[in-house]
Design an enzyme around this catalytic site. Structure first.
Site, PDB file in Angstrom:
ATOM      1  N   PHE A   1     -66.598  53.512 -11.356  1.00  0.00           N
ATOM      2  CA  PHE A   1     -66.993  52.242 -10.754  1.00  0.00           C
ATOM      3  C   PHE A   1     -68.507  52.145 -10.803  1.00  0.00           C
ATOM      4  O   PHE A   1     -69.195  53.170 -10.904  1.00  0.00           O
ATOM      5  CB  PHE A   1     -66.513  52.192  -9.299  1.00  0.00           C
TER       6      PHE A   1
ATOM      7  N   GLN B   1     -73.887  40.285  -0.756  1.00  0.00           N
ATOM      8  CA  GLN B   1     -73.519  40.713  -2.105  1.00  0.00           C
ATOM      9  C   GLN B   1     -72.766  39.616  -2.854  1.00  0.00           C
ATOM     10  O   GLN B   1     -71.752  39.118  -2.380  1.00  0.00           O
ATOM     11  CB  GLN B   1     -72.640  41.955  -2.040  1.00  0.00           C
TER      12      GLN B   1
ATOM     13  N   LEU C   1     -61.657  36.985  -6.868  1.00  0.00           N
ATOM     14  CA  LEU C   1     -62.272  38.182  -7.440  1.00  0.00           C
ATOM     15  C   LEU C   1     -61.569  38.726  -8.676  1.00  0.00           C
ATOM     16  O   LEU C   1     -60.351  38.735  -8.771  1.00  0.00           O
ATOM     17  CB  LEU C   1     -62.292  39.294  -6.392  1.00  0.00           C
TER      18      LEU C   1
ATOM     19  N   GLU D   1     -63.986  45.035 -10.423  1.00  0.00           N
ATOM     20  CA  GLU D   1     -64.879  45.826 -11.247  1.00  0.00           C
ATOM     21  C   GLU D   1     -64.089  46.860 -12.053  1.00  0.00           C
ATOM     22  O   GLU D   1     -64.552  47.358 -13.074  1.00  0.00           O
ATOM     23  CB  GLU D   1     -65.844  46.541 -10.295  1.00  0.00           C
TER      24      GLU D   1
ATOM     25  N   ARG E   1     -74.047  45.846  -8.739  1.00  0.00           N
ATOM     26  CA  ARG E   1     -73.569  44.468  -8.747  1.00  0.00           C
ATOM     27  C   ARG E   1     -74.688  43.446  -8.711  1.00  0.00           C
ATOM     28  O   ARG E   1     -74.599  42.394  -9.361  1.00  0.00           O
ATOM     29  CB  ARG E   1     -72.653  44.250  -7.543  1.00  0.00           C
TER      30      ARG E   1
ATOM     31  N   HIS F   1     -69.248  37.851  -1.903  1.00  0.00           N
ATOM     32  CA  HIS F   1     -68.219  38.859  -1.780  1.00  0.00           C
ATOM     33  C   HIS F   1     -68.294  39.688  -0.503  1.00  0.00           C
ATOM     34  O   HIS F   1     -67.284  40.007   0.111  1.00  0.00           O
ATOM     35  CB  HIS F   1     -68.330  39.783  -2.991  1.00  0.00           C
TER      36      HIS F   1
ATOM     37  N   ARG G   1     -74.330  47.240  -1.758  1.00  0.00           N
ATOM     38  CA  ARG G   1     -73.199  48.154  -1.600  1.00  0.00           C
ATOM     39  C   ARG G   1     -72.624  48.513  -2.958  1.00  0.00           C
ATOM     40  O   ARG G   1     -72.467  47.655  -3.816  1.00  0.00           O
ATOM     41  CB  ARG G   1     -72.111  47.485  -0.767  1.00  0.00           C
TER      42      ARG G   1
HETATM   43  C1  LIG Z   1     -60.920  40.547  -3.322  1.00  0.00           C
HETATM   44  C2  LIG Z   1     -61.653  41.711  -2.724  1.00  0.00           C
HETATM   45  C3  LIG Z   1     -61.617  42.958  -3.349  1.00  0.00           C
HETATM   46  C4  LIG Z   1     -62.272  44.058  -2.814  1.00  0.00           C
HETATM   47  N1  LIG Z   1     -62.189  45.269  -3.423  1.00  0.00           N
HETATM   48  C5  LIG Z   1     -62.769  46.362  -2.857  1.00  0.00           C
HETATM   49  C6  LIG Z   1     -62.616  47.657  -3.420  1.00  0.00           C
HETATM   50  O1  LIG Z   1     -61.961  47.836  -4.436  1.00  0.00           O
HETATM   51  N2  LIG Z   1     -63.195  48.701  -2.815  1.00  0.00           N
HETATM   52  C7  LIG Z   1     -63.916  48.551  -1.671  1.00  0.00           C
HETATM   53  O2  LIG Z   1     -64.394  49.554  -1.158  1.00  0.00           O
HETATM   54  N3  LIG Z   1     -64.067  47.339  -1.114  1.00  0.00           N
HETATM   55  C8  LIG Z   1     -63.513  46.241  -1.664  1.00  0.00           C
HETATM   56  N4  LIG Z   1     -63.669  45.010  -1.084  1.00  0.00           N
HETATM   57  C9  LIG Z   1     -64.379  44.898   0.188  1.00  0.00           C
HETATM   58  C10 LIG Z   1     -63.477  45.350   1.313  1.00  0.00           C
HETATM   59  O3  LIG Z   1     -62.151  44.982   1.034  1.00  0.00           O
HETATM   60  C11 LIG Z   1     -63.857  44.738   2.635  1.00  0.00           C
HETATM   61  O4  LIG Z   1     -65.222  44.856   2.830  1.00  0.00           O
HETATM   62  C12 LIG Z   1     -63.155  45.457   3.736  1.00  0.00           C
HETATM   63  O5  LIG Z   1     -61.772  45.420   3.527  1.00  0.00           O
HETATM   64  C13 LIG Z   1     -63.482  44.931   5.102  1.00  0.00           C
HETATM   65  O6  LIG Z   1     -62.689  45.620   6.036  1.00  0.00           O
HETATM   66  P1  LIG Z   1     -62.872  45.440   7.586  1.00  0.00           P
HETATM   67  O7  LIG Z   1     -61.909  46.344   8.229  1.00  0.00           O
HETATM   68  O8  LIG Z   1     -64.300  45.556   7.936  1.00  0.00           O
HETATM   69  O9  LIG Z   1     -62.476  43.939   7.822  1.00  0.00           O
HETATM   70  P2  LIG Z   1     -61.167  43.116   7.396  1.00  0.00           P
HETATM   71  O10 LIG Z   1     -60.196  43.894   6.640  1.00  0.00           O
HETATM   72  O11 LIG Z   1     -61.615  41.864   6.810  1.00  0.00           O
HETATM   73  O12 LIG Z   1     -60.544  42.777   8.757  1.00  0.00           O
HETATM   74  C14 LIG Z   1     -61.171  41.912   9.662  1.00  0.00           C
HETATM   75  C15 LIG Z   1     -60.243  41.741  10.806  1.00  0.00           C
HETATM   76  O13 LIG Z   1     -60.912  41.135  11.889  1.00  0.00           O
HETATM   77  C16 LIG Z   1     -60.129  40.100  12.401  1.00  0.00           C
HETATM   78  N5  LIG Z   1     -61.000  39.140  13.059  1.00  0.00           N
HETATM   79  C17 LIG Z   1     -62.086  38.520  12.534  1.00  0.00           C
HETATM   80  N6  LIG Z   1     -62.637  37.709  13.461  1.00  0.00           N
HETATM   81  C18 LIG Z   1     -61.893  37.835  14.582  1.00  0.00           C
HETATM   82  C19 LIG Z   1     -61.942  37.253  15.866  1.00  0.00           C
HETATM   83  N7  LIG Z   1     -62.870  36.355  16.208  1.00  0.00           N
HETATM   84  N8  LIG Z   1     -61.000  37.591  16.777  1.00  0.00           N
HETATM   85  C20 LIG Z   1     -60.023  38.483  16.454  1.00  0.00           C
HETATM   86  N9  LIG Z   1     -59.938  39.067  15.241  1.00  0.00           N
HETATM   87  C21 LIG Z   1     -60.856  38.747  14.328  1.00  0.00           C
HETATM   88  C22 LIG Z   1     -59.392  39.566  11.222  1.00  0.00           C
HETATM   89  O14 LIG Z   1     -58.257  38.865  11.605  1.00  0.00           O
HETATM   90  C23 LIG Z   1     -59.050  40.854  10.505  1.00  0.00           C
HETATM   91  O15 LIG Z   1     -57.903  41.433  11.053  1.00  0.00           O
HETATM   92  C24 LIG Z   1     -63.017  43.895  -1.623  1.00  0.00           C
HETATM   93  C25 LIG Z   1     -63.066  42.648  -0.994  1.00  0.00           C
HETATM   94  C26 LIG Z   1     -62.395  41.560  -1.530  1.00  0.00           C
HETATM   95  C27 LIG Z   1     -62.476  40.233  -0.850  1.00  0.00           C
END
Ligand SMILES: Cc1cc2nc3c(=O)[nH]c(=O)nc-3n(C[C@H](O)[C@H](O)[C@H](O)COP(=O)(O)OP(=O)(O)OC[C@H]3O[C@@H](n4cnc5c(N)ncnc54)[C@H](O)[C@@H]3O)c2cc1C
Ligand code: SF4
Ligand code: SF4
Ligand code: FES
Lengths: 246, 592
Positions: B109, B222, B238, B241, B297, B368, B403
């Site tokens: 990656f 990003q 998306l 990568e 990126r 992203h 990142r």
């Molecule tokens: C298409 C895509 C592909 C990706 N691929 C990769 C990858 O291959 N490798 C990698 O490392 N990263 C990748 N990323 C980035 C990574 O997926 C995210 O940064 C990561 O999943 C975020 O996780 P999190 O637990 O912080 O938040 P999330 O998984 O987004 O969870 C957020 C949570 O908070 C809750 N929430 C938000 N606001 C509130 C509120 N006000 N009240 C109650 N609940 C709330 C939501 O409902 C959700 O449950 C990718 C992102 C995308 C969009």
């Protein structure tokens, strides 16, 4: 170009299809049209979505009568001369508009015994598994929990046997656990009894609607049914199991 | 726990194992958070594929990628602990793709020196969230699905609860808590072209800010180089990568691999000198260096913008991404592509009528991820507000100015675990705070204010769209002083209008109401991005200014934070970066 969408509006108390003519353009999917209608004509139209790319399983609905993901249904694949009907899933209680109460599914999952791995293979606490041995289970683990298979299964949809039958999604889930190369738990007894695998008469409707193209019936349900049958009718297997203590 | 993505779930599992009672609140259904969409993989120096890998290399890669603005202690903890966190997922049932000898397979990656991403095809996030979710439901965690938190409540300095509404009926809820972990993800909905869902409205960022916490590094947003550009309705979705990791190349309309023309000095030594070497790298040749498509990126995204601006773009304003070319190299290319990138294959075929085993894709940058977030302590993940923790995308520190792919999923696991453990400890060691009725009443009034009778207010979707367009144009990939200053002014106008929005319908599952409330948060985070970007008078990582295109060493010495001033206005401050210990400096030197 214009097209008309006939969208179910209402809640558990009642409702009706309402027609919304809207502008459509190249490449649009049903979810785009629903969003456009929401932002221009019906601000409070209730709909679930997250990824818009068939990855999260939030946007399940019945489009022209067929259970599908709204974000993966292209308008170019639908006859737009007639209104496109968009209705909520029928197998679950309606909350509002296109949103249904799917909490039953989450409760069912809790009842399935969790993963129980054998002791690690290596001193560093890790396991060795061949790619070929996990592919079968990886297929089941593609499930995005859209519950479209549950929606279409007649045991739930028509017969409403929600308390006796866990539905194709959870047979797939149980199969993923049962066929996991590391798992040592036994789930056969409850599959037969509490989880009602016997109610499935292999109509394959579930397989046909699965957006992840999981071969639910052939790869998950039938092998599980075989396990149930083996266990019940094959005294030798039973004896062996008792002797092996498994 | 506010949020049920990877970070929130991992924190909840940890806290409930520590014996405290845990509630988990999330805006969508369980298992639908952003984490489910992650494709490429989880970065962890397991060294299963290349034994030269180690936490030290991972640490150095992360710091280099972040242009040394990272919290070095977080980068160290992350690199050291990620392998255990990944192995733990396997013990909970996750099935990663395997090496020939049966261990967890790792893939290449961008910005990672060795193949490092544990993955399952291109649906790694699904595997991860499902594993955590299934582990979590057997631990007695109380899950409140489809509930949105709109305010944090405080008792003096510390937090003592959260206040929100449920989507189903629109009822208001008070969650009393001895400690709170924010795990709410990112802010991508502040932009027009984004890979992010409706949930990403910066709620955790805004909740923390309103509660008096500091937000750091908000100028670093990003833009992923490869989002879909055609048809319009899929713009921004998306393209992992992983496509480039498996040998995919970026081409302009002249058919040139333009990334070879512009390789940053600090990556020259690690980058392939020709196409052949790059190909060998993607096929696991350990003597080869990586192709320029796998540079960081921020760099790849800017090069794409340049090609398009200079008239060498694809028909729909992107460039070409080609994986089909590997047919020339591999007899079974079609099969390999379908096996390694099944969801990309599916996505393009279904949504764009493009068969990626035969045809080129059109791609362009998409919003992203946000590196910026709540400023937290590296060890405990506690913010500057006692009892308020943050982990995952809504926290800042690990990634610095940029990142690396794969470092988010590992971030969620490592710091989710830490936040859960320390939040549990915080809650256990102290008596819970008292909820103040006045704060509660005020939060309820604010939550219901969109239902008040209003004159000629605009609908919330329209204002949200205007905000997205404005941010995209004025505080996007390429920035300029005058434009950012204009953005700050326009935000003031949008804030006034957002306070006057008009909505139809009642409180039961009404997305117009939800959008109206989310909008308030989007405005806070947009202001934080714009003001922080104005303050950083240089270009670095994801923050690029064409009026100041060079890095300025003076700006390498601090992070920018924003917080609410006594007068309610946003204050911008600089926080010096503490001196890195010699051992860590040495690692960075060795890995240069
Ligand atoms: C298409 C895509 C592909 C990706 N691929 C990769 C990858 O291959 N490798 C990698 O490392 N990263 C990748 N990323 C980035 C990574 O997926 C995210 O940064 C990561 O999943 C975020 O996780 P999190 O637990 O912080 O938040 P999330 O998984 O987004 O969870 C957020 C949570 O908070 C809750 N929430 C938000 N606001 C509130 C509120 N006000 N009240 C109650 N609940 C709330 C939501 O409902 C959700 O449950 C990718 C992102 C995308 C969009
Ligand atoms: S095959 Fe079985 S589970 Fe699937 S729809 Fe038919 S009856 Fe239901
Ligand atoms: S098995 Fe297929 S149809 Fe059923 S919930 Fe999973 S993805 Fe949906
Ligand atoms: S929105 Fe995620 S599957 Fe349709």
């Amino acid at each position: 170009m214009k097209a008309t969408f006939s969208i179910w509006r209402g809640d558990a108390q009642g409702g009706a299809f309402r027609d919304y003519p809207t502008e459509v353009s190249e490449g649009m999917v049903v979810l785009d049209a629903v969003h456009r209608i929401q932002s221009e004509q019906a601000g409070d139209l209730a709909v679930r979505w997250n990824c818009k790319a068939g990855k999260c399983g939030s946007c399940s609905a019945e489009i022209n009568g067929l259970p599908r993901l709204m974000c993966m249904t292209r308008l170019s694949d639908l006859p737009l001369e007639n209104p496109v009907t968009v209705a909520p899933m029928k197998a679950f209680p309606l909350l509002r508009d296109l949103v249904t109460d799917v909490s039953w599914n989450f409760a069912v999952k809790k009842r399935i015994k969790k993963f129980k791995p054998r002791p690690p293979d290596a001193p560093d606490g890790t396991w060795r598994m061949a790619q070929a041995d996990i592919e079968r289970v990886q297929e089941f683990r593609k499930c995005i929990e859209c519950f479209l298979c549950q929606d279409v299964c007649h045991v739930l949809r028509e017969h409403q046997l929600h308390d006796k039958f866990i539905g194709p999604r959870f047979f797939t889930y149980a199969a993923a656990l049962e066929m996991h190369p590391l798992d040592t738990e036994d789930r056969v007894e409850e599959l037969k009894e509490a989880q009602g695998i016997g109610f499935c008469n292999i109509t394959k409707c579930c397989t046909r609607v699965c957006p992840e193209e999981i071969n639910i019936t052939d790869n998950a349900i039938i092998p599980l049914k075989e396990r149930v049958v083996d266990r019940v009718y094959d005294p030798l297997t039973r004896l062996l199991r008792i002797l092996r203590g498994s | 726990m506010i949020g049920a993505g990877g970070a929130g779930l991992r924190a909840a599992i940890e806290a409930s194992s520590a014996g405290v009672s845990v509630g988990l609140v999330c805006k969508s259904l369980l298992g639908k958070a952003h984490t489910v969409m992650a494709e490429g993989g989880i970065a962890a120096a397991l060294a299963n594929v290349d034994e030269r890998d180690s936490w030290k290399v991972h640490f150095a890669d992360t710091m280099r990628g972040g242009q040394y603005l990272n919290n070095w202690r977080m980068a160290e903890l992350h690199a050291k602990e990620a392998p255990d966190r990944v192995r733990e997922l396997e013990a909970w049932g996750a099935l990663f793709d395997r090496t020939k000898d049966g261990r967890i397979l790792q893939r290449n990656f961008g910005g990672h020196r060795y193949p490092r991403l544990a993955h399952v095809g291109d649906r790694t996030g699904l595997e991860m969230i499902r594993t955590l979710q299934d582990q979590g439901i057997h631990q007695g965690i109380e899950v409140h699905m489809e509930c949105t938190v709109v305010a944090l409540l405080k008792d003096g300095e510390r937090v003592c609860g959260a206040f929100g509404y449920d989507r189903e009926k629109g009822l208001l809820h008070l969650y009393r808590a001895g400690a709170i972990v924010l795990a709410t993800g990112g802010i991508g909905r502040a932009y027009e072209i984004t890979s992010n869902s409706w949930e990403y409205t910066g709620d955790g960022h805004a909740l923390a800010y309103d509660a008096g916490a500091e937000l750091m590094d908000m100028e670093f947003v990003q833009f992923h180089p490869t989002g879909m550009v055609w048809p319009p309705s899929v713009q921004g979705i998306l393209v992992t990568e992983g496509v480039r990791g498996e040998g995919g190349v970026l081409l302009n309309s002249k058919g040139r691999r333009f990334l070879f023309d512009d390789i940053p000095d600090n990556y020259k030594a690690q980058t392939a000198s020709d196409e052949e070497e790059g190909w060998r790298y993607t096929q696991g040749d350990k003597s080869a260096r990586r192709p320029p498509e796998l540079l960081t990126r921020d760099h790849v995204a800017r090069c794409i913008v340049r090609e398009v601006r200079e008239g060498r773009g694809s028909p729909h304003g992107g460039v070409f991404l080609d994986i089909a070319w590997i047919r020339k190299k591999l007899p079974n290319a079609e099969e390999v592509i379908k096996k390694k990138l099944p969801s990309m294959y599916h996505q393009f075929l279904k949504l764009a009528d493009v068969d990626i085993t035969k045809q080129q894709m059109e791609v362009g940058p998409t919003t992203h991820y946000v590196m910026g977030g709540v400023r937290v302590d590296a060890e405990t993940q506690m913010s500057t507000v006692p009892g308020l923790f943050a982990a995952g995308e809504c926290a800042a520190g690990l990634h610095g100015a940029n990142r690396l792919g794969g470092n988010s999923l590992s971030d969620l696991l490592v710091f989710g675990q830490r936040a859960g453990a320390h939040a549990a400890r915080f809650a256990r060691e102290r008596r819970a705070g008292e909820v103040d009725q006045r704060q509660l009443d005020e939060a309820a009034r604010r939550a219901l204010s969109p239902f008040e009778e209003r004159g000629d207010g605009t609908g919330p979707y329209r204002i949200q769209h205007e905000l997205q367009k404005m941010m995209q144009n004025l505080v996007g990939i390429v920035r300029r002083e005058s434009e950012m200053a204009r953005a700050v002014e326009e935000l003031a106008g949008l804030r006034r209008r957002a306070a006057q929005v008009r909505i139809d319908g009642n409180r039961s599952y009404n997305p117009a109401w939800h959008t109206a409330l989310d909008l308030q948060n989007l405005i806070v985070v947009s202001e934080a991005v714009a003001r922080s970007a104005l303050e950083r008078k240089e270009s670095r990582g994801a923050h690029f200014r064409d009026d100041l295109p060079k890095q300025d060493p003076a700006f390498a010495k601090f992070n920018i934070v924003v917080k609410r001033g006594a007068d309610g206005a946003m204050r911008v401050e600089r926080r010096p970066i503490p001196e890195m210990p010699t051992e860590l400096k040495k690692i960075i030197e060795e890995m240069k």
